[in-house]
Scaffold this active site. Structure first.
Site, short mmCIF file in Angstrom:
data_model
loop_
_atom_site.label_atom_id
_atom_site.label_comp_id
_atom_site.label_asym_id
_atom_site.label_seq_id
_atom_site.Cartn_x
_atom_site.Cartn_y
_atom_site.Cartn_z
N ALA A 146 -8.41 10.14 0.92
CA ALA A 146 -9.83 10.43 0.98
C ALA A 146 -10.59 9.17 0.61
CB ALA A 146 -10.19 11.57 0.02
N SER A 147 -11.73 8.94 1.24
CA SER A 147 -12.48 7.72 1.00
C SER A 147 -13.20 7.73 -0.34
CB SER A 147 -13.51 7.49 2.12
OG SER A 147 -12.86 7.32 3.35
#
Length: 205
Positions: free
Chosen positions: A9-10
Site C-alpha cells: 500500500a502506498s
C-alpha cells in the site's frame, strides 16, 4: 507449491483488505492456498521495502511470488528494477500477477510439457519487464502532472503551498483511478470531499 503473497500500500491509510481478498480468491480458483502474506505501506518507487526483503529471504526455489498487479511489486527506475529481478531470479521465484495472464500458468501443479513451460516462462519474463516499465512511466507521469499543476497554480496566484500532504494525494489519486466516486474516495482516504475534488482537478491539469 508454496505461494507467498505480497501486498503493498502506498500510504498507512490504505487498506489492503480488498487486495488480500482478491489474491485469496485467485489462488483458490487455481486450487492453491496462500501460505504466507507479506504486507507493508511503502512506495513502489522505493527499493528499500522491509517486507519484500523478508519475502525474498524466506523464499525457496519454485515458490510463487503472488501480487495483485506488477505496479504493486515495482514502480522502480530501470536499474533498481533490474537488481530486484536479479534477486527474484536468483531465488528461483516465479512471479504471478493477477493483471498478467501469461504468468498464471505458474499456479498450475503440472505446467505441461517442458517446451510449453519454457516458452511461457520466456514470454512471462518479457511481459514482466514491460509492465514494470509501464508502471514506472505511469509513476513519473503522475509526478510530472502534479508539478505542472503546482506551477500553473503559482503562475495564476492560486498556490498556497501544498494543498494536502503527498501521501494523502497519492492515496486519493489511486482511489480516483480505481473508479470510486468522490464521496467514496473521501470515506476511504478519510478526508473531505473538497480535498478529493482538489486532487482530481490537479490531476486533470
Amino acid at each position: 507449491m508454496f505461494v507467498r503473497a505480497y501486498l503493498r500500500a502506498s500510504t498507512s491509510a490504505q487498506d489492503a483488505y480488498r487486495a488480500r481478498q482478491a489474491l485469496g480468491a485467485f489462488a483458490a480458483h487455481h486450487h492453491q492456498k496462500i501460505a504466507s502474506y507479506y504486507s507493508e505501506n511503502a512506495s513502489g518507487a522505493s527499493p528499500n521495502r522491509v517486507e519484500l526483503r523478508r519475502l525474498l529471504a524466506d523464499a525457496y526455489a519454485g515458490d510463487v511470488l503472488l501480487v495483485e498487479s506488477i505496479d504493486r511489486l515495482s514502480r522502480l527506475p530501470t536499474d533498481d528494477w533490474k537488481r530486484l529481478r536479479t534477486k527474484i531470479d536468483a531465488k528461483g521465484l516465479r512471479v504471478v500477477a493477477l493483471d498478467l495472464p501469461t504468468s498464471h500458468a505458474a499456479m498450475q501443479k503440472t505446467p505441461g510439457d517442458d517446451f510449453t513451460f519454457r516458452m511461457l516462462d520466456a514470454i512471462n519474463a518479457m511481459m514482466l519487464d514491460m509492465m514494470a516499465a509501464i508502471a514506472r512511466k505511469d509513476y513519473e507521469q503522475r509526478r510530472e502532472r502534479q508539478a505542472q499543476g503546482i506551477e500553473k497554480a503559482k503562475a495564476e496566484g492560486r498556490y498556497r503551498g501544498r494543498p494536502i500532504n503527498p501521501a494523502l494525494h497519492r492515496r486519493v489519486s489511486e482511489l480516483l483511478d480505481a473508479g470510486l466516486s468522490i464521496r467514496k474516495v473521501a470515506q476511504h482516504a478519510q478526508c473531505s470531499t473538497s480535498t478529493v475534488q482538489r486532487v482530481k482537478s490537479m490531476n486533470l491539469e
